[in-house]
Enzyme design. Structure first.
Site, PDB file in Angstrom:
ATOM      1  N   ASN A 128       0.835  -1.199   0.000  1.00 29.14           N
ATOM      2  CA  ASN A 128       0.000   0.000   0.000  1.00 29.14           C
ATOM      3  C   ASN A 128       0.870   1.251   0.000  1.00 29.14           C
ATOM      4  O   ASN A 128       1.826   1.342   0.774  1.00 29.14           O
ATOM      5  CB  ASN A 128      -0.886   0.012   1.243  1.00 29.14           C
ATOM      6  CG  ASN A 128      -1.759  -1.225   1.345  1.00 29.14           C
ATOM      7  OD1 ASN A 128      -2.194  -1.769   0.334  1.00 29.14           O
ATOM      8  ND2 ASN A 128      -1.994  -1.701   2.561  1.00 29.14           N
TER       9      ASN A 128
ATOM     10  N   HIS B 142       6.459  -1.406   2.435  1.00 25.06           N
ATOM     11  CA  HIS B 142       6.587  -2.821   2.778  1.00 25.06           C
ATOM     12  C   HIS B 142       5.555  -3.620   2.013  1.00 25.06           C
ATOM     13  O   HIS B 142       4.454  -3.152   1.751  1.00 25.06           O
ATOM     14  CB  HIS B 142       6.419  -3.030   4.286  1.00 25.06           C
ATOM     15  CG  HIS B 142       5.178  -2.410   4.865  1.00 25.06           C
ATOM     16  ND1 HIS B 142       5.039  -1.056   5.060  1.00 25.06           N
ATOM     17  CD2 HIS B 142       4.016  -2.956   5.279  1.00 25.06           C
ATOM     18  CE1 HIS B 142       3.840  -0.797   5.574  1.00 25.06           C
ATOM     19  NE2 HIS B 142       3.197  -1.937   5.715  1.00 25.06           N
TER      20      HIS B 142
END
Lengths: 211, 211
Positions: B140, B153
């Site tokens: 995201n 991440h």
């Protein structure tokens, strides 16, 4: 210079062998019926740093036999990316290996590394082309994970600001759920061209010929 | 052979410069307050094909100063992966660059490529360690895309079969929404060890020393 010749029937380049290290991820599948294998077979690679013009045959191999259109935004010997035909938002693109790989674990190390690099470049290109600077990257493996087309693919999904839009729609569609419209083919052509050009700009700005 | 010495205070290796080709993705951020930068600074790289034993200091650098535990499953000069402390399912892992990169577009080409390759290996390792062969990969970028920690991440999230479980829970949590439990630290140690070993098995089976 953009390529001026193109073989619409060019087969995809021979793939490297799939390492198949996870026996749990393999499925029987009719390759001929796979929509992404079909796209990979029809759309040949081009130089991502110097894409052909929108009207080039390379991007319109089926002009004489219309079909659901494919709007390619990146095409290399290993990978191909194109607009999702049921986008969650404008600029929703899919990236997949040319070879049939059911899940991410079926991809080769080279394919996986190039997908990683391509996701970064495609993300920047989609943000430039849409003006939307928040986005999701999603990749689903298997029915329990909501995979629909059993040829692995990453989604890059722009997320317009929720509150600015005053809309419930993007909360509902967050993470791949909710309403998906059919792709607007009139908007799709210019949008795909902007994304191809933005990919080229990113690569040229970094002085790279390859992803 | 597993490393026998380890410097808990080893700084992360010098990063390559961020290409910063997308001006829209940069944010002011207090690096010192970033939990993922802190993990990267504390946990040094090890050889993924030959991970240290679970009790090694390399995996327990803070034994003398307990804190929310970090269960590392992969650690290279560029990247680090560890169990999510609020997992959506058992085996939910995060993968990030060691250097602070707010969004995917802030990663270097080398980081992006190694993340792509690592996602494939981690996916196989998590499937082996958990026995769950369907999973999502999610990443995201930005608040509108539900990014919480502003250090980019990837999530790897196992998806147990929905119907076999007879549970509403996994439909609700599909794509990152819904209930997230605190990590069970008693289960987490052996689970992380199984994932590290499975990463090593995959790399050794492919005859590769590197990701």
């Amino acid at each position: 210079m953009a390529p001026t010749t193109y073989e619409a029937s060019l087969p995809p380049p021979p793939g490297t062998t799939s390492p198949s290290f996870d026996p749990g991820t393999h499925h029987d599948h009719d390759i001929a019926s796979c929509p992404f294998c079909r796209i990979a077979a029809i759309y040949a690679p081009y130089d991502p740093a110097d894409p052909p013009p929108a009207e080039a045959e390379a991007l319109n191999p089926e002009a004489s036999a219309p079909n659901p259109s494919t709007f390619v935004v990146l095409s290399t010997p290993l990978l191909v990316a194109f607009l999702d035909i049921m986008p969650l938002s404008s600029g929703h693109v899919l990236l997949c290996p040319r070879e049939h790989r059911p899940k991410l674990t079926d991809a080769t190390p080279a394919e996986a590394a190039e997908m990683g690099g391509s996701l970064r470049v495609l993300s920047a290109a989609v943000a430039r082309a849409t003006g939307v600077t928040d986005w999701n990257v999603v990749q689903n493996n298997g029915a329990a994970a909501a995979q629909v087309v059993p040829h692995m693919h990453f989604h890059v999904i722009p997320r317009p600001e929720l509150r600015a839009k005053g809309s419930e729609r993007f909360t509902a569609t967050m993470f791949g759920r909710g309403q998906r419209d059919d792709l607007d083919e009139e908007e799709a052509g210019p949008l795909a061209e902007r994304i191809r050009e933005a990919v080229a700009e990113v690569l040229r700005a970094e002085g790279r010929a390859k992803l």
